[in-house]
Design an enzyme around this catalytic site. Structure first.
Site, mmCIF file in Angstrom:
data_model
loop_
_atom_site.group_PDB
_atom_site.id
_atom_site.type_symbol
_atom_site.label_atom_id
_atom_site.label_comp_id
_atom_site.label_asym_id
_atom_site.label_seq_id
_atom_site.Cartn_x
_atom_site.Cartn_y
_atom_site.Cartn_z
ATOM 1 N N HIS A 46 41.390 36.426 37.009
ATOM 2 C CA HIS A 46 40.975 35.347 37.909
ATOM 3 C C HIS A 46 39.622 35.721 38.519
ATOM 4 C CE1 HIS A 46 42.783 38.384 40.517
ATOM 5 N NE2 HIS A 46 41.898 37.959 41.428
ATOM 6 N N HIS A 134 32.867 37.000 39.531
ATOM 7 C CA HIS A 134 33.231 37.638 38.271
ATOM 8 C C HIS A 134 34.745 37.621 38.098
ATOM 9 C CE1 HIS A 134 33.925 40.792 41.240
ATOM 10 N NE2 HIS A 134 34.794 41.313 40.372
#
Length: 191
Positions: A46, A134
Site C-alpha cells: 500500500h 511510495h
C-alpha cells in the site's frame, strides 16, 4: 497495572489487487534469490500517508475527525506507480525497497500536509523526513547494495487507477507478520 487499550494505526491509499499481484509476483522472481531480502506480502502492499503508531481507543474518534478534515475538499485523482524500484536510505545501502509514484504525488502531498497539520494539533509528531509517496515492497535487515537488482527488475508500465478514498488502517503484529484491517474509509470529493 492495566494497560490502556490501544490500536496500531496508519493512514493509507490501498492499491488495486491487480497491481499488488503484479508487484508481488514479479518481485518474487527477483527477491527469492536473495535470503537477506524479505518481500512484503501481496495483501500488505500500500502507500502510507501517515503512520500514527499506538492510538488509545478513546482517541480514535478525534483521529478520524482529523483525517476527515484533512481530505475535505480533496478531489479524486489518478495514480500511476513507477515501473522501477528504488530504496531508502539509498539504492547502494538499501534497507527498504519501494516503488515510487509517477502520477498523483502532488495530490498525496496535499493530503499528507493536511494530515500533518490536523494530527499535530492532537499531539501526533510531524514527520522529520520529506514525504516521498511510495509502496514498500521489501525490507532488508542488513543494508545492502541493490543496484544490480534495480537494473534488472523493471515492471511493465502499471495501469493508471483512480484514488477515490483513503483508509485508516489497523496493523496487528503477529508472529507470522503484520495483519492489516480497514478501520474506516474516507471518500474523496467527485468533480
Amino acid at each position: 497495572m492495566n494497560k490502556v487499550p490501544a490500536e496500531r494505526l496508519f493512514v493509507s491509499i490501498n492499491l488495486p489487487d491487480h497491481i499488488t499481484e503484479t508487484v508481488y509476483c514479479q518481485g518474487r522472481d527477483y527477491f527469492s534469490n536473495h535470503r537477506a531480502i524479505k518481500q512484503i506480502p501481496q495483501k500488505n502492499v500500500h502507500i502510507t500517508l501517515k503512520f500514527l503508531g499506538d492510538v488509545q481507543a478513546a482517541r480514535i474518534d478525534e483521529v478520524e475527525q482529523a483525517i476527515a478534515s484533512s481530505v475535505a475538499g480533496i478531489k479524486t485523482f489518478n495514480i500511476e506507480l513507477d515501473n522501477r524500484i528504488d530504496a531508502f536510505p539509498a539504492i547502494n545501502k538499501a534497507g527498504i525497497i519501494f516503488i515510487g509514484v509517477r502520477q498523483g504525488a502532488e495530490d498525496m502531498e496535499k493530503i499528507f500536509t493536511g494530515l500533518e497539520r490536523n494530527l499535530d494539533v492532537l499531539g501526533f509528531k510531524p514527520e522529520k523526513r520529506k514525504f516521498v509517496p511510495h509502496a514498500t515492497i521489501a525490507r532488508i535487515k542488513k543494508k545492502m547494495d541493490i543496484r544490480r537488482i534495480a537494473e534488472k527488475l523493471n515492471f511493465k508500465q502499471f495501469p493508471v487507477f483512480k484514488c477515490d478514498k483513503i483508509m485508516l488502517m489497523e496493523s496487528e503484529l503477529k508472529t507470522t507478520g503484520a495483519e492489516y484491517r480497514i478501520k474506516r474509509e474516507f471518500g474523496l470529493k467527485y468533480f
